[in-house]
Motif scaffolding. Structure first.
Motif, PDB file in Angstrom:
ATOM      1  N   TRP A  56      35.037  82.447  26.969  1.00  0.00           N
ATOM      2  CA  TRP A  56      34.292  81.362  26.329  1.00  0.00           C
ATOM      3  C   TRP A  56      32.890  81.316  26.922  1.00  0.00           C
ATOM      4  N   TYR A  57      31.907  81.098  26.033  1.00  0.00           N
ATOM      5  CA  TYR A  57      30.497  81.018  26.418  1.00  0.00           C
ATOM      6  C   TYR A  57      29.882  79.768  25.814  1.00  0.00           C
ATOM      7  N   LYS A  58      28.811  79.302  26.446  1.00  0.00           N
ATOM      8  CA  LYS A  58      28.003  78.198  25.928  1.00  0.00           C
ATOM      9  C   LYS A  58      26.584  78.723  25.768  1.00  0.00           C
ATOM     10  N   THR A  65      25.756  81.426  28.285  1.00  0.00           N
ATOM     11  CA  THR A  65      26.190  81.240  29.662  1.00  0.00           C
ATOM     12  C   THR A  65      27.711  81.358  29.692  1.00  0.00           C
ATOM     13  N   LEU A  67      31.390  80.645  30.567  1.00  0.00           N
ATOM     14  CA  LEU A  67      32.144  79.481  31.012  1.00  0.00           C
ATOM     15  C   LEU A  67      33.378  79.902  31.796  1.00  0.00           C
ATOM     16  N   LYS A  79      37.273  73.680  34.219  1.00  0.00           N
ATOM     17  CA  LYS A  79      35.958  73.763  34.858  1.00  0.00           C
ATOM     18  C   LYS A  79      35.254  72.453  34.532  1.00  0.00           C
ATOM     19  N   LEU A  82      35.654  70.725  31.052  1.00  0.00           N
ATOM     20  CA  LEU A  82      36.080  71.770  30.115  1.00  0.00           C
ATOM     21  C   LEU A  82      37.437  72.326  30.521  1.00  0.00           C
ATOM     22  N   ASP A 104      26.139  68.377  26.459  1.00  0.00           N
ATOM     23  CA  ASP A 104      27.111  69.358  25.981  1.00  0.00           C
ATOM     24  C   ASP A 104      26.733  69.927  24.613  1.00  0.00           C
ATOM     25  N   TYR A 108      29.038  77.100  21.039  1.00  0.00           N
ATOM     26  CA  TYR A 108      30.120  77.602  21.870  1.00  0.00           C
ATOM     27  C   TYR A 108      30.692  78.853  21.216  1.00  0.00           C
TER      28      TYR A 108
END
Length: 134
Positions: A56-58, A65, A67, A79, A82, A104, A108
């Motif tokens: 998973w990325y943001k 970035t 996650l 995390k 999350l 936030d 995603y």
């Protein structure tokens, strides 16, 4: 001599088309408007030969970035606010955001990493992104 390079090119093309023809990653919902305090649930389903892990990325304004990575079925990774769950039997993952805040707001992304084959190693990412707006 001309036939050999043409034959190699045809074989190379066949191998590349074989690697990714069956794989797909789908996220839903494609976009989402959330109010502060609501719980956010983002879904990612996949069909990938030789599954290795789901990531998973943001992504805000710059590059995505990282996650977290999920590798074991039923594994719950946390995390901060999350959390991610992976179900390898049903071929999906869920990203939950508890008590979302304005910071936030982002895109995603989920991506699936496959095992190495004789040809290459690939990271199959989804073709659509989930935008979360608060």
């Amino acid at each position: 001599m001309m036939k050999c390079p043409q034959a190699l090119l045809a074989i190379f093309w066949l191998l590349l088309s074989w690697v990714s023809s069956e794989d797909k990653v789908v996220q839903n919902p494609l976009s989402l408007v959330v109010h502060e305090g609501d719980t956010v649930t983002l879904n990612c389903s996949y069909e990938v030969i030789n599954f290795r892990s789901l990531l998973w990325y943001k992504q805000e304004k710059k590059a995505p970035t990282f996650l977290f990575m999920l590798t074991s079925s039923g594994f719950d990774k946390k995390k901060g606010r999350l959390s991610g769950i992976l179900d390898k039997k049903e071929l999906f993952s869920i990203l939950n955001i508890t008590a979302p805040q304005t910071r936030d707001s982002a895109v995603y992304l989920c991506a699936v990493e496959a095992q190495c084959s004789l040809v290459t190693c690939n990271l199959y990412s989804n073709s659509t992104a989930e935008a979360l707006q608060l």
